[in-house]
Design an enzyme around this catalytic site. Structure first.
Site, PDB file in Angstrom:
ATOM      1  N   TYR A   1      -1.675  -1.258 -22.935  1.00  0.00           N
ATOM      2  CA  TYR A   1      -1.725  -2.715 -22.755  1.00  0.00           C
ATOM      3  C   TYR A   1      -1.216  -3.172 -21.395  1.00  0.00           C
ATOM      4  CZ  TYR A   1       3.306  -3.407 -23.609  1.00  0.00           C
ATOM      5  OH  TYR A   1       4.670  -3.394 -23.517  1.00  0.00           O
TER       6      TYR A   1
ATOM      7  N   HIS B   1      -6.841   8.847  -1.290  1.00  0.00           N
ATOM      8  CA  HIS B   1      -5.950   8.132  -0.373  1.00  0.00           C
ATOM      9  C   HIS B   1      -4.668   7.646  -1.053  1.00  0.00           C
ATOM     10  CE1 HIS B   1      -5.820   5.023   3.179  1.00  0.00           C
ATOM     11  NE2 HIS B   1      -4.597   5.303   2.741  1.00  0.00           N
TER      12      HIS B   1
ATOM     13  N   HIS C   1       0.859  -1.184   0.000  1.00  0.00           N
ATOM     14  CA  HIS C   1       0.000   0.000   0.000  1.00  0.00           C
ATOM     15  C   HIS C   1       0.889   1.227   0.000  1.00  0.00           C
ATOM     16  CE1 HIS C   1      -2.814   3.087   0.925  1.00  0.00           C
ATOM     17  NE2 HIS C   1      -2.403   3.228   2.174  1.00  0.00           N
TER      18      HIS C   1
END
Length: 231
Positions: free
Chosen positions: A124, A166, A103
């Site tokens: 892609y 966030h 994260h």
């Protein structure tokens, strides 16, 4: 012949995973993924997971400072786990294919998330997400069950997502692969943001995305199966 794992082997694996978390945590800032103490890393381990501690600069995190957290959220450590431990736990519970979570708050992914925009199939390399898009999870206060639920939903059939107002999350089979994926997602976010300034990006169709997903699968860069929480 049955092979039994010795206590030394278990300790060695625990230490290796802790060292991997420390090493990759030190790469977050140089890779452009995070700043200061923001972001967190984890790996699945021993019926739970190992995760970076809360509020500790990455250069100060030692292998011993990495926190082991059980699936019920309990831990026995002098340091607290990252305040975002809940969505790490819930991702592992929902996704048996996932063994590492990254994260972070990189600028372009976060900028799109601030606009509550996902990333469509404009390049892609969207295949790094395991599908034809990178979704943006709804906004909820960090560390809450509501945010965790939104993250698990946004990751359904995917290997990455954005978090409204966030940051972003990447998941994978190993921490090394997951860090690579997080960097690729940030690259996609930067390219998409630039393309939006030029004009309206042309999107790949389903057949074109499927063809790239199949090629990526052959290279072992993504993991795909048919379950509802698969990639």
């Amino acid at each position: 012949m049955v092979h039994f794992h010795t206590g030394n082997q278990a300790v060695s694996r625990d230490q290796t995973l802790r060292e991997q978390i420390v090493a990759h945590g030190l790469k977050l800032t140089p890779s452009g993924l995070s700043q200061g103490t923001s972001g967190n890393l984890s790996v699945r381990h021993d019926e739970g997971f190992l995760i970076t501690p809360s509020g500790t600069p990455y250069e100060e995190i030692t292998p011993e400072a990495v926190v082991q957290v059980a699936m019920d959220g309990s831990y026995a450590h002098r340091l607290r786990p990252s305040s975002e431990w809940r969505f790490h736990r819930d991702i592992y519970a929902a996704r048996p294919d996932v063994h590492a979570v990254v994260h972070a708050h990189p600028p372009y992914s976060t900028a799109l998330a601030m606009c509550r925009m996902g990333i469509p199939a404009a390049h892609y390399m969207i295949a790094v997400s395991g599908g034809d898009s990178i979704r943006c999870a709804g906004y909820y206060t960090y560390g809450t069950q509501e945010l965790s639920d939104a993250v698990v939903h946004a990751l359904d059939g995917r290997l990455a997502c954005l978090l409204a107002n966030h940051g972003m999350i990447a998941v994978g089979a190993t921490l090394e692969q997951t860090m690579w994926r997080a960097v690729e997602v940030e690259t996609l976010a930067r390219q998409y943001a630039l393309a939006l300034q030029v004009g309206k990006p042309a999107l790949l169709n389903d057949a074109e995305v499927t063809q790239v997903l199949e090629k990526f699968g052959n290279y072992g860069l993504i993991s795909r199966n048919s379950s509802s929480t698969s990639t």
